[in-house]
Enzyme design. Sequence first.
Site, short mmCIF file in Angstrom:
data_model
loop_
_atom_site.label_atom_id
_atom_site.label_comp_id
_atom_site.label_asym_id
_atom_site.label_seq_id
_atom_site.Cartn_x
_atom_site.Cartn_y
_atom_site.Cartn_z
N GLY A 37 0.81 -1.21 0.00
CA GLY A 37 0.00 0.00 0.00
C GLY A 37 0.84 1.26 0.00
N GLY A 48 -0.59 7.98 1.02
CA GLY A 48 -0.66 8.05 2.48
C GLY A 48 0.62 7.72 3.21
N GLY A 79 2.09 4.88 3.62
CA GLY A 79 2.98 4.00 2.87
C GLY A 79 3.87 4.76 1.92
N SER A 100 -4.03 0.04 14.53
CA SER A 100 -4.72 1.28 14.86
C SER A 100 -5.21 1.23 16.30
CB SER A 100 -5.93 1.49 13.94
OG SER A 100 -6.76 2.54 14.40
N TYR A 111 -13.48 -2.93 10.68
CA TYR A 111 -12.18 -2.27 10.74
C TYR A 111 -11.51 -2.52 12.08
CZ TYR A 111 -8.58 1.32 10.56
OH TYR A 111 -7.37 1.97 10.57
#
Length: 319
Positions: A41, A45, A47, A171, A198
């Site tokens: 990814g 962002g 990454g 997260s 998530y």
Amino acid sequence: MWWIALSLLVLIVVIRIWYRLQSGHCTSQKTLDGKTVIITGASAGIGKSTAFDMARRKARVILACRNLEKAQKVADEIIRDTGNNSVIVRKLDTSDLSSVRSFASEIIKTEDSLHILINNAGMAGHHKRESTTDGLELTMATNHYGHFLLTNLLLNLLKKSAPSRVINVSSKMHEYCRKLDPEDLNFEKSSYSIFESYNRSKLCNILFTLELAERLHGTGVTTNSLHPGAVDTEIAYKMGGFAGYAQAFLFKLMAKDCELGAQTTIHLAVSDSVEGISGKYFVDCKETESSKLAQHRGIAKKLWLASELDVKLENEEVK
């Protein structure tokens, strides 16, 4: 009423400044000559910012991305800005197990070593439950299963290249997942919600790290997970809906930018201070306690076994 708007604006500015000032920064000046780094990814962002940093440190950087055209533009930008020509793009869709297997097979055939694997790719989820072609819930497949399989397939290369590191981007939202049934990871029995999917996937990232660390003990390969903070990235926009756009708007006003959001990932990838540390959870470049559930070794083992079955991991794939 103007004073209300002014007060709100001042509050937003104060929060923005405070949040960014107290955020962690990687202070390591370590270079990565001769080292190979894979970042999933990496086309946007956190990454993307991580990839820029790794390239500046002279690493061979592999951008493992679903959108090859977008990723190649990022690779070209990195090469132009850093002068590091060892930045390449490879196709990887972590939600598709066949894509993961194809990517890993190509890496094993073409790369002699792998020193840092950064499992960064992720999605916020869909408003309705969606299954992949492998029969897995899409958010869980993208955020957990794909990285679980990828890491296992590359373990021998990581061990061969030791000392090496695996970094899993999780997260703080994992704290809102109050229970985890390893026999119902894909919401086949329980009710689905975009937030629960998530949160569950991010909890799995930490539990996976916990069990992986135990299995890798003594191999020279370490693994840690992290919360990057509230970061202004594309992920909220892609979630869509009122909640997604509202979150994206607030993050745009007050959250970290991507470069700041990547600092803990970079710290875990390069800092000498975490050499030999494994199975831990970091926030703002500091080791922090995850939720009690995320520290449950029994559930971590059950998650591992369930994940092996769900991705159909064969013994010969990890030999």
